[in-house]
Enzyme design. Structure first.
Site, PDB file in Angstrom:
ATOM      1  N   HIS A 424       0.849  -1.491   0.000  1.00  0.00           N
ATOM      2  CA  HIS A 424      -0.077  -0.055   0.130  1.00  0.00           C
ATOM      3  C   HIS A 424       0.768   1.271   0.165  1.00  0.00           C
ATOM      4  CE1 HIS A 424      -3.664   2.030   0.036  1.00  0.00           C
ATOM      5  NE2 HIS A 424      -4.545   1.006   0.491  1.00  0.00           N
ATOM      6  N   ASP A 428      -2.324   2.279  -4.317  1.00  0.00           N
ATOM      7  CA  ASP A 428      -3.555   2.362  -3.635  1.00  0.00           C
ATOM      8  C   ASP A 428      -4.563   1.381  -4.231  1.00  0.00           C
ATOM      9  OD1 ASP A 428      -2.671   4.507  -2.095  1.00  0.00           O
ATOM     10  OD2 ASP A 428      -3.115   6.048  -3.531  1.00  0.00           O
TER      11      ASP A 428
END
Length: 451
Positions: A424, A428
């Protein structure tokens, strides 16, 4: 011709290796090109060939030792050749020590030698491999006369001793002794050891009190109780590396796994249509498709160093392959500019060499993205762990024949779920979703590959 055998450098990033097995003992003849020893790195095990013919005169690195690349591990020379300078050059003991040791050996007197009063251990000349075998088999090597150079005890001497003094035991008794942890050497019997002899000295008296009295005579139950317990097994070097890297990956990357179902029917038709030209697998097709999509999503193909994204304008596809003793990620270089046939051929060659233990470190390094396929094992969905320093990995699940509604009618389609685990820090949720959507487009319309 004499030579110093060294720890080889098997790849650009290799700095050290573990010598796991000598195929020859000190004093044994060696032919040039013959397998002399095996080296294990953090990724693979390689068989190393002898550089010259001769006698393995000196082992400088014992089995299990880890040393830096290009460090001397052994000396091969003719039997009558002076290797004192080679010993000094390699950092080993001086050849004078060997001469002195031989001179200090007491001469055998005429008549029968008193084998019950062996000399001090430091006067027994024995090769490291022979000593290891002797200790493993509880053999007192001081009582054995060596046949190697300078009367050194070598591997064949120990093996001959073991064979000549082998305990006579029935196959059933031998198996039972192993199951019940019975030392056969402690069974004193003239003649062949049988099953009943093993049972008599087994630990049946230690059956837990919770066992009902009526079951005490039930031998199968007793044998199972005796076998219950714990066993400690050391990790192989490969498994230790896998464990450390998985732990590192989880601690470094904050990950999310995204799953998307895709219709693989058209890809199946493409696969079947090619079988008369060359055999291709779903993994081969996905390597090609994902390599194409990665060019459009550079963050999925990057790595992270500090606060910097390292973007690659090439795709080196890693493919996880399970072997008997662990997992390897084989790397196919420059997949984004190679055709499907070339990718298929190279991948088959990598898998073949992996099974034959003939890979080089370059075959395992430099990956930018990884695919791992558990579909053939019937896995519905899973969360693969990222292969550092990459930032994403794609898991491939099983193909399921599924009824779906099309134009108001129920039809059967081949559906597959792909699982993308992404770091992450770089990727995203929306970016990961778009990446999977693009993969889905290619999977459901593989003709896009020719555009």
């Amino acid at each position: 011709m004499s030579c110093i055998e060294v720890m080889p450098k098997l790849g650009l990033t290799m700095v050290e290796g573990t010598l796991v097995n000598w195929h020859k003992s000190e004093g044994e003849k060696v032919e040039k090109g013959e397998i002399l020893f095996e080296v294990e790195t953090d990724k693979l095990t390689n068989e190393i060939e002898a550089k010259e013919s001769g006698i393995l005169r000196k082992i400088l690195v014992e089995e299990g030792e880890t040393v830096k690349c290009l460090v001397p591990v052994g000396i091969v020379a003719e039997g009558n050749e002076d290797i004192s300078q080679l010993l000094k050059q390699s950092g080993g003991e001086s050849g004078e020590n060997e001469k002195k040791e031989e001179e200090n050996r007491p001469e055998e007197k005429s008549g029968v030698k008193n084998i019950d009063t062996p000399k001090m251990e430091d006067r027994v000349k024995i090769s490291p491999l022979a000593k290891k075998i002797a200790l493993k088999n509880n053999v007192n090597y001081k009582l054995i006369k060596g046949t190697g150079p300078l009367n050194r005890i070598v591997k064949k001497d120990i093996e001959a001793y073991i064979e000549n003094n082998r305990i006579k035991v029935s196959p059933v008794a031998a198996k039972l002794a192993q199951e019940l942890n019975v030392d056969l050497t402690k069974i004193k019997k003239n003649g062949r050891i049988m099953k009943k002899d093993v049972l008599e000295v087994s630990e049946v008296a230690k059956v837990p009190e919770v066992v009902p009295k009526e079951k005490i005579e039930d031998k199968p139950v007793i044998q199972q109780l005796v076998k219950r317990g714990e066993k400690q097994v050391k990790m192989s070097a490969m498994r230790k590396v896998i464990a450390n890297r998985m732990k590192e990956s989880v601690s470094v990357s904050p990950t999310v796994t995204y799953n998307m179902t895709m219709d693989i029917s058209e890809l199946k038709r493409l696969k079947d249509s090619l079988k008369d030209i060359f055999k291709v697998t779903y993994t081969d097709l996905l390597i090609k498709i994902v390599s194409q999509v990665l060019k459009e999503f550079p963050l999925v193909n990057c790595s992270i160093k500090g606060d910097t994204f390292i973007l690659k304008n090439y795709v080196n596809m890693g493919v996880a392959v399970a072997l008997d003793d662990g997992l390897l990620v084989l790397v196919i270089k420059d997949c984004d500019i190679k055709g499907l046939k070339q990718i298929t051929t190279e991948f088959k060659d990598l898998v073949k060499r992996a099974k034959e233990n003939k890979l080089g470190l370059d075959d395992l390094e430099g990956g930018t993205f990884t695919i791992t396929n558990l579909g053939m094992f019937g896995i519905d969905t899973f969360s693969p762990i990222i292969n550092q320093p990459e930032v994403a990995i794609l898991g491939v699940n099983k193909i399921v024949q599924t009824p779906v509604v099309e134009n108001g009618e129920i039809v059967i389609r081949s559906l597959i779920s792909l699982s993308l685990t992404a770091d992450h820090r770089a990727i995203d949720g929306a970016y990961a979703a778009r990446f999977l959507q693009k993969v889905k487009q290619y999977v459901e319309k593989p003709g896009m590959l020719i555009l």
